[in-house]
Design a protein around this motif. Structure first.
Motif, PDB file in Angstrom:
ATOM      1  N   LEU A 119       0.829  -1.168   0.047  1.00 37.39           N
ATOM      2  CA  LEU A 119      -0.030  -0.068  -0.093  1.00 37.39           C
ATOM      3  C   LEU A 119       0.848   1.235  -0.119  1.00 37.39           C
ATOM      4  O   LEU A 119       0.478   2.332  -0.518  1.00 37.39           O
ATOM      5  N   LEU A 120       1.855   1.222   0.773  1.00 38.06           N
ATOM      6  CA  LEU A 120       2.785   2.457   0.849  1.00 38.06           C
ATOM      7  C   LEU A 120       3.425   2.445  -0.612  1.00 38.06           C
ATOM      8  O   LEU A 120       3.636   3.896  -1.076  1.00 38.06           O
ATOM      9  N   TYR A 121       3.797   1.615  -1.444  1.00 39.85           N
ATOM     10  CA  TYR A 121       4.407   1.722  -2.770  1.00 39.85           C
ATOM     11  C   TYR A 121       3.233   2.193  -3.628  1.00 39.85           C
ATOM     12  O   TYR A 121       3.342   3.033  -4.561  1.00 39.85           O
ATOM     13  N   GLU A 122       2.012   1.602  -3.411  1.00 44.56           N
ATOM     14  CA  GLU A 122       0.837   2.223  -4.597  1.00 44.56           C
ATOM     15  C   GLU A 122       0.653   3.591  -4.188  1.00 44.56           C
ATOM     16  O   GLU A 122       0.352   4.502  -5.175  1.00 44.56           O
ATOM     17  N   HIS A 123       0.829   4.131  -2.938  1.00 49.83           N
ATOM     18  CA  HIS A 123       0.590   5.365  -2.747  1.00 49.83           C
ATOM     19  C   HIS A 123       1.527   6.582  -3.172  1.00 49.83           C
ATOM     20  O   HIS A 123       1.309   7.392  -3.833  1.00 49.83           O
ATOM     21  N   LYS A 124       2.904   5.899  -3.344  1.00 50.57           N
ATOM     22  CA  LYS A 124       4.223   6.523  -3.822  1.00 50.57           C
ATOM     23  C   LYS A 124       3.857   6.591  -5.431  1.00 50.57           C
ATOM     24  O   LYS A 124       3.975   7.712  -6.229  1.00 50.57           O
ATOM     25  N   LYS A 125       3.409   5.446  -5.924  1.00 51.79           N
ATOM     26  CA  LYS A 125       3.043   5.339  -7.415  1.00 51.79           C
ATOM     27  C   LYS A 125       1.931   6.403  -8.004  1.00 51.79           C
ATOM     28  O   LYS A 125       1.969   7.170  -8.852  1.00 51.79           O
ATOM     29  N   SER A 126       0.837   6.424  -7.141  1.00 45.36           N
ATOM     30  CA  SER A 126      -0.039   7.715  -7.229  1.00 45.36           C
ATOM     31  C   SER A 126       0.274   9.182  -7.254  1.00 45.36           C
ATOM     32  O   SER A 126      -0.052   9.783  -8.193  1.00 45.36           O
ATOM     33  N   ILE A 127       1.260   9.298  -6.163  1.00 45.87           N
ATOM     34  CA  ILE A 127       1.907  10.775  -6.416  1.00 45.87           C
ATOM     35  C   ILE A 127       2.715  10.937  -7.425  1.00 45.87           C
ATOM     36  O   ILE A 127       2.628  11.882  -8.033  1.00 45.87           O
ATOM     37  N   HIS A 128       3.403  10.127  -7.826  1.00 45.61           N
ATOM     38  CA  HIS A 128       4.222   9.960  -8.988  1.00 45.61           C
ATOM     39  C   HIS A 128       3.407  10.387 -10.317  1.00 45.61           C
ATOM     40  O   HIS A 128       3.892  11.125 -11.331  1.00 45.61           O
ATOM     41  N   LYS A 129       2.339   9.714 -10.448  1.00 46.34           N
ATOM     42  CA  LYS A 129       1.248   9.936 -11.554  1.00 46.34           C
ATOM     43  C   LYS A 129       0.751  11.326 -11.403  1.00 46.34           C
ATOM     44  O   LYS A 129       0.732  11.718 -12.571  1.00 46.34           O
ATOM     45  N   ARG A 130       0.500  11.946 -10.322  1.00 48.85           N
ATOM     46  CA  ARG A 130       0.089  13.423 -10.292  1.00 48.85           C
ATOM     47  C   ARG A 130       1.027  14.170 -10.831  1.00 48.85           C
ATOM     48  O   ARG A 130       0.884  15.028 -11.401  1.00 48.85           O
ATOM     49  N   LEU A 131       2.387  13.929 -10.284  1.00 51.12           N
ATOM     50  CA  LEU A 131       3.123  14.839 -10.693  1.00 51.12           C
ATOM     51  C   LEU A 131       3.622  14.671 -12.137  1.00 51.12           C
ATOM     52  O   LEU A 131       3.897  15.635 -12.923  1.00 51.12           O
ATOM     53  N   GLU A 132       3.531  13.321 -12.995  1.00 48.31           N
ATOM     54  CA  GLU A 132       3.646  13.411 -14.133  1.00 48.31           C
ATOM     55  C   GLU A 132       2.509  14.127 -15.163  1.00 48.31           C
ATOM     56  O   GLU A 132       2.727  14.716 -15.932  1.00 48.31           O
ATOM     57  N   PHE A 133       1.382  14.207 -14.369  1.00 50.94           N
ATOM     58  CA  PHE A 133       0.009  15.003 -14.858  1.00 50.94           C
ATOM     59  C   PHE A 133       0.453  16.404 -14.795  1.00 50.94           C
ATOM     60  O   PHE A 133       0.299  16.977 -15.922  1.00 50.94           O
ATOM     61  N   ILE A 134       0.763  16.914 -13.841  1.00 53.52           N
ATOM     62  CA  ILE A 134       1.089  18.242 -13.555  1.00 53.52           C
ATOM     63  C   ILE A 134       2.419  18.743 -14.820  1.00 53.52           C
ATOM     64  O   ILE A 134       1.954  19.687 -15.541  1.00 53.52           O
ATOM     65  N   VAL A 135       3.413  17.964 -14.874  1.00 56.33           N
ATOM     66  CA  VAL A 135       4.481  18.190 -15.910  1.00 56.33           C
ATOM     67  C   VAL A 135       3.909  18.303 -16.989  1.00 56.33           C
ATOM     68  O   VAL A 135       4.322  19.110 -18.016  1.00 56.33           O
ATOM     69  N   SER A 136       3.073  17.116 -17.522  1.00 54.56           N
ATOM     70  CA  SER A 136       2.631  17.229 -19.014  1.00 54.56           C
ATOM     71  C   SER A 136       1.555  18.322 -19.315  1.00 54.56           C
ATOM     72  O   SER A 136       1.514  18.361 -20.490  1.00 54.56           O
ATOM     73  N   ARG A 137       0.644  18.715 -18.415  1.00 51.15           N
ATOM     74  CA  ARG A 137      -0.340  19.596 -18.744  1.00 51.15           C
ATOM     75  C   ARG A 137       0.046  20.947 -18.572  1.00 51.15           C
ATOM     76  O   ARG A 137      -0.716  21.826 -19.262  1.00 51.15           O
ATOM     77  N   PHE A 138       1.115  21.542 -17.735  1.00 53.05           N
ATOM     78  CA  PHE A 138       1.163  22.645 -17.306  1.00 53.05           C
ATOM     79  C   PHE A 138       2.664  23.154 -17.671  1.00 53.05           C
ATOM     80  O   PHE A 138       3.560  22.456 -17.743  1.00 53.05           O
ATOM     81  N   ASP A 139       2.791  24.432 -17.946  1.00 55.30           N
ATOM     82  CA  ASP A 139       3.936  24.945 -18.138  1.00 55.30           C
ATOM     83  C   ASP A 139       4.979  25.100 -16.860  1.00 55.30           C
ATOM     84  O   ASP A 139       4.637  25.947 -16.111  1.00 55.30           O
ATOM     85  N   VAL A 140       5.884  24.045 -16.614  1.00 62.05           N
ATOM     86  CA  VAL A 140       6.509  24.265 -15.309  1.00 62.05           C
ATOM     87  C   VAL A 140       8.082  24.361 -15.573  1.00 62.05           C
ATOM     88  O   VAL A 140       8.691  24.044 -16.609  1.00 62.05           O
ATOM     89  N   PRO A 141       8.801  24.814 -14.565  1.00 60.09           N
ATOM     90  CA  PRO A 141      10.041  24.989 -14.638  1.00 60.09           C
ATOM     91  C   PRO A 141      11.013  23.601 -14.941  1.00 60.09           C
ATOM     92  O   PRO A 141      10.212  22.462 -14.444  1.00 60.09           O
ATOM     93  N   LEU A 142      12.053  23.565 -15.539  1.00 57.64           N
ATOM     94  CA  LEU A 142      12.753  22.409 -15.812  1.00 57.64           C
ATOM     95  C   LEU A 142      12.932  21.928 -14.446  1.00 57.64           C
ATOM     96  O   LEU A 142      13.023  20.529 -14.350  1.00 57.64           O
ATOM     97  N   ARG A 143      13.276  22.325 -13.323  1.00 59.10           N
ATOM     98  CA  ARG A 143      13.591  21.829 -12.038  1.00 59.10           C
ATOM     99  C   ARG A 143      12.542  21.163 -11.626  1.00 59.10           C
ATOM    100  O   ARG A 143      12.661  19.941 -10.792  1.00 59.10           O
ATOM    101  N   LEU A 144      11.303  21.555 -11.884  1.00 63.56           N
ATOM    102  CA  LEU A 144      10.219  20.702 -11.560  1.00 63.56           C
ATOM    103  C   LEU A 144      10.007  19.151 -12.151  1.00 63.56           C
ATOM    104  O   LEU A 144       9.761  18.217 -11.521  1.00 63.56           O
ATOM    105  N   LYS A 145      10.363  19.312 -13.448  1.00 62.41           N
ATOM    106  CA  LYS A 145      10.589  18.047 -14.186  1.00 62.41           C
ATOM    107  C   LYS A 145      11.450  17.382 -13.726  1.00 62.41           C
ATOM    108  O   LYS A 145      11.638  15.872 -13.274  1.00 62.41           O
TER     109      LYS A 145
END
Length: 146
Positions: free
Chosen positions: A48-74
Motif C-alpha cells: 500500500l505504501l508503494y501504491e501511494h508513492k506510485k499515485s503521487i508520481h502519476k500526479r506529478l507526471e500529470f502536472i508536468v505534462s499539462r502545465f508549463d512548469v520549470p525544468l527543475r520541477l521536471k
C-alpha cells in the motif's frame, strides 16, 4: 503467531491513524515488532505504501505534462521516481521473503531482511521529505496566486 490487533478490524481509534511521514515511523515500528515475533504487519502495508508513492508520481507526471512548469520541477518528478522505486525495492524484498520461498506464506521473514527493509524505509522517508518539500516550494513559486 501473536496478533496485537486483528487485521480485519474496521474501526481504528485516533491513536491508531497515521498520516504523512508518521506512516514510515509506524511501519518501521511494526517491522520491529515482526522481528521480535509479534505479527502486527504483513506485506500488504508495504504494498500500500508503494501504491501511494506510485499515485503521487502519476500526479506529478500529470502536472508536468499539462502545465508549463520549470525544468527543475521536471527533474524533481524524476527524483520522486527514485523514491517510488526505492519503496518498490522494499516491497519486492518483503514479497520475496514472505511469499516467494516456494513453501507457502511465511509471515516472519529473517531478521536481517526486516532490518534491510526498515533501513530502506528510513532512507526513503528522508528522501521523500526533501523532494516533496522542494516540489511544494517550486509549485508555490510558479503558482503563488493560489
Amino acid at each position: 503467531m501473536v496478533y496485537a490487533q486483528r487485521f480485519d478490524q474496521y474501526y481504528l481509534g485516533k491513536e491508531q491513524l497515521k498520516f504523512g511521514m508518521e506512516v514510515y515511523d509506524e511501519v518501521i515500528r511494526r517491522l520491529d515488532d515482526l522481528k521480535n515475533g509479534v505479527i502486527t504487519i504483513d506485506y500488504r502495508a508495504i504494498h500500500l505504501l508503494y501504491e501511494h508513492k506510485k499515485s503521487i508520481h502519476k500526479r506529478l507526471e500529470f502536472i508536468v505534462s499539462r502545465f508549463d512548469v520549470p525544468l527543475r520541477l521536471k527533474g524533481l518528478k524524476e527524483e520522486y521516481r527514485k523514491v517510488m522505486d526505492t519503496v518498490d525495492s522494499a516491497r519486492r524484498l518483503m514479497l520475496k521473503h514472505t511469499i516467494g520461498n516456494g513453501e507457502g506464506y511465511n509471515l516472519t521473514p529473517d531478521k536481517e531482511v526486516i532490518d534491510q527493509i526498515s533501513d530502506t524505509l528510513s532512507q526513503v522517508k528522508v528522501m521523500e521529505k526533501q523532494v516533496l518539500t522542494e516540489i511544494c516550494d517550486k509549485l508555490r513559486e510558479v503558482y503563488n496566486e493560489f
